[in-house]
Scaffold this active site. Structure first.
Site, PDB file in Angstrom:
ATOM      1  N   GLY A 193       0.661  -0.981   0.018  1.00 53.49           N
ATOM      2  CA  GLY A 193       0.256  -0.016  -0.198  1.00 53.49           C
ATOM      3  C   GLY A 193       0.809   1.394  -0.419  1.00 53.49           C
ATOM      4  O   GLY A 193       2.314   1.121  -0.078  1.00 53.49           O
ATOM      5  N   THR A 237       1.036   3.787   2.357  1.00 52.35           N
ATOM      6  CA  THR A 237       1.740   4.247   3.766  1.00 52.35           C
ATOM      7  C   THR A 237       2.990   3.112   3.406  1.00 52.35           C
ATOM      8  O   THR A 237       4.318   3.537   4.202  1.00 52.35           O
ATOM      9  CB  THR A 237       0.971   4.196   4.321  1.00 52.35           C
ATOM     10  OG1 THR A 237      -0.752   4.889   4.085  1.00 52.35           O
ATOM     11  CG2 THR A 237       0.906   5.140   6.037  1.00 52.35           C
ATOM     12  N   ASP A 266       3.266  -2.182   7.757  1.00 52.91           N
ATOM     13  CA  ASP A 266       2.605  -1.945   7.000  1.00 52.91           C
ATOM     14  C   ASP A 266       1.493  -1.106   7.382  1.00 52.91           C
ATOM     15  O   ASP A 266       1.602  -0.197   7.923  1.00 52.91           O
ATOM     16  CB  ASP A 266       1.655  -3.644   6.847  1.00 52.91           C
ATOM     17  CG  ASP A 266       0.642  -4.129   6.065  1.00 52.91           C
ATOM     18  OD1 ASP A 266       1.268  -3.320   5.182  1.00 52.91           O
ATOM     19  OD2 ASP A 266       0.734  -5.378   5.750  1.00 52.91           O
ATOM     20  N   ASP A 305      -6.736  -0.178   6.336  1.00 51.23           N
ATOM     21  CA  ASP A 305      -7.415   0.589   6.184  1.00 51.23           C
ATOM     22  C   ASP A 305      -8.292   1.250   6.931  1.00 51.23           C
ATOM     23  O   ASP A 305      -8.994   2.617   6.565  1.00 51.23           O
ATOM     24  CB  ASP A 305      -8.538  -0.633   5.248  1.00 51.23           C
ATOM     25  CG  ASP A 305      -7.642  -0.829   4.410  1.00 51.23           C
ATOM     26  OD1 ASP A 305      -6.702  -0.081   3.304  1.00 51.23           O
ATOM     27  OD2 ASP A 305      -7.581  -1.857   3.449  1.00 51.23           O
ATOM     28  N   LYS A 318      -7.974  -5.538   6.950  1.00 49.15           N
ATOM     29  CA  LYS A 318      -6.817  -4.835   5.624  1.00 49.15           C
ATOM     30  C   LYS A 318      -7.541  -5.236   4.682  1.00 49.15           C
ATOM     31  O   LYS A 318      -8.817  -5.961   4.772  1.00 49.15           O
ATOM     32  CB  LYS A 318      -5.141  -4.982   6.396  1.00 49.15           C
ATOM     33  CG  LYS A 318      -4.794  -4.297   7.585  1.00 49.15           C
ATOM     34  CD  LYS A 318      -3.395  -4.511   7.441  1.00 49.15           C
ATOM     35  CE  LYS A 318      -2.607  -5.497   7.060  1.00 49.15           C
ATOM     36  NZ  LYS A 318      -1.850  -3.941   6.458  1.00 49.15           N
ATOM     37  N   GLY A 319      -6.706  -5.302   3.418  1.00 49.19           N
ATOM     38  CA  GLY A 319      -7.617  -6.171   2.115  1.00 49.19           C
ATOM     39  C   GLY A 319      -8.094  -4.906   0.906  1.00 49.19           C
ATOM     40  O   GLY A 319      -7.920  -4.899  -0.416  1.00 49.19           O
ATOM     41  N   GLY A 342      -6.195  -2.867  -0.282  1.00 50.50           N
ATOM     42  CA  GLY A 342      -5.325  -2.918  -1.149  1.00 50.50           C
ATOM     43  C   GLY A 342      -4.634  -4.616  -2.342  1.00 50.50           C
ATOM     44  O   GLY A 342      -3.980  -5.017  -3.265  1.00 50.50           O
ATOM     45  N   GLU A 371      -0.243 -10.438   3.874  1.00 51.64           N
ATOM     46  CA  GLU A 371       0.020  -9.562   4.598  1.00 51.64           C
ATOM     47  C   GLU A 371      -0.187 -10.333   6.514  1.00 51.64           C
ATOM     48  O   GLU A 371       0.652  -9.513   7.703  1.00 51.64           O
ATOM     49  CB  GLU A 371      -1.172  -8.153   4.744  1.00 51.64           C
ATOM     50  CG  GLU A 371      -0.187  -7.490   3.498  1.00 51.64           C
ATOM     51  CD  GLU A 371      -1.114  -6.306   3.241  1.00 51.64           C
ATOM     52  OE1 GLU A 371      -1.136  -5.382   3.276  1.00 51.64           O
ATOM     53  OE2 GLU A 371      -2.486  -6.384   3.754  1.00 51.64           O
ATOM     54  N   LYS A 416      -7.585   7.365   8.742  1.00 50.94           N
ATOM     55  CA  LYS A 416      -7.625   5.839   8.907  1.00 50.94           C
ATOM     56  C   LYS A 416      -8.209   5.331  10.452  1.00 50.94           C
ATOM     57  O   LYS A 416      -8.871   4.097  10.688  1.00 50.94           O
ATOM     58  CB  LYS A 416      -6.351   4.705   9.266  1.00 50.94           C
ATOM     59  CG  LYS A 416      -5.865   5.227   7.670  1.00 50.94           C
ATOM     60  CD  LYS A 416      -6.811   4.568   6.343  1.00 50.94           C
ATOM     61  CE  LYS A 416      -6.266   4.624   5.366  1.00 50.94           C
ATOM     62  NZ  LYS A 416      -5.039   4.067   4.617  1.00 50.94           N
TER      63      LYS A 416
END
Ligand code: 5RP
Length: 226
Positions: free
Chosen positions: A29, A31, A83, A86, A97-98, A100, A106, A124
């Protein structure tokens, strides 16, 4: 700081946690990409690390930056993973997460890590699962229709993620069902319920994995430790 600067500031702060000879999980991602760039800059100053990438895109970025990559055949334990996410629930550091599409690798990398450092901008941060609309769930292409029926039966509204006219395919050859939630289940219980559905490979719920969250704000970086 604007949103991009918030991401970069959190990422640079995370990269400062990395020490010589560490095995570093490299997240996916925008970031996480700032963190990978910050690691490249520290390597130019002499830092020695090897990375394990959470996606093909991240692997390509690391290679382009000259960060040596390794895998689980050589290293079973990762010292630090950096990492993005979201959504981060402030009270217990559960993550969604996910977006992306890299959630499976991950999660494998996060679970194999001594520490997972999460880097996000302030947009976020969320209060609860109920406040977060969509949970990505990686599912097998085989029987995806019945898997989605089962997701519906447990109270989610799944939508198969598309890329142009075809289903979006993850690095693992799977599909993603983006599940709108109309329930406020406890995250750990929901994660277990999802995992029990045949055809569900993994959900984007990361419960108890983040050891530190670095939040970029307009005024600087907030450090939240578990
Ligand atoms: C990919 C992810 C990413 O970490 C998440 O989507 C955050 O990305 P970004 O930093 O670009 O907002 O979970 O599967």
């Amino acid at each position: 700081l604007n949103q991009i600067e918030q991401k970069r500031a959190a990422a640079v702060r995370a990269a400062a946690e990395v020490e010589n000879d560490m095995v570093v999980g490299l997240g996916s991602g925008t970031t996480a990409a700032f963190a990978i760039a910050a690691l490249r800059d520290r390597m130019a100053d002499g830092l020695r690390i090897v990375g394990i990438a959470t996606s093909e895109k991240t692997a390509a970025l690391a290679r382009a930056y000259g960060i040596p990559l390794t895998d689980f055949s050589d290293h079973r334990t990762i010292h630090i993973t950096i990492d993005g996410a979201d959504a981060v629930f402030r009270h217990d550091l559960t993550l969604i997460k996910g977006l992306g599409g890299a959630l499976l690798r991950e999660k494998i990398v996060a679970k194999a890590s001594d520490r997972m450092i999460v880097v996000v901008d302030e947009s976020k941060m969320a209060d609860s699962l109920g406040a977060y609309a969509t949970l990505p769930v990686e599912i097998l292409p085989f029987g995806w229709q019945v898997t989605c029926d089962r997701l519906k039966a447990m109270g989610c509204r799944p939508r198969l993620r598309m890329a142009a006219a075809l289903p979006f395919t993850t690095d693992n050859g799977n599909y993603i069902a983006d599940c709108s939630m109309n329930q406020s289940a406890a995250p750990a219980a929901l994660e277990a319920k999802l995992a029990a559905i045949p055809g569900v490979v993994e959900s984007g719920l990361f419960v108890g994995l983040a050891s530190m969250v670095l939040v970029g704000h307009q005024t600087g970086v907030e450090v939240i430790e578990r």
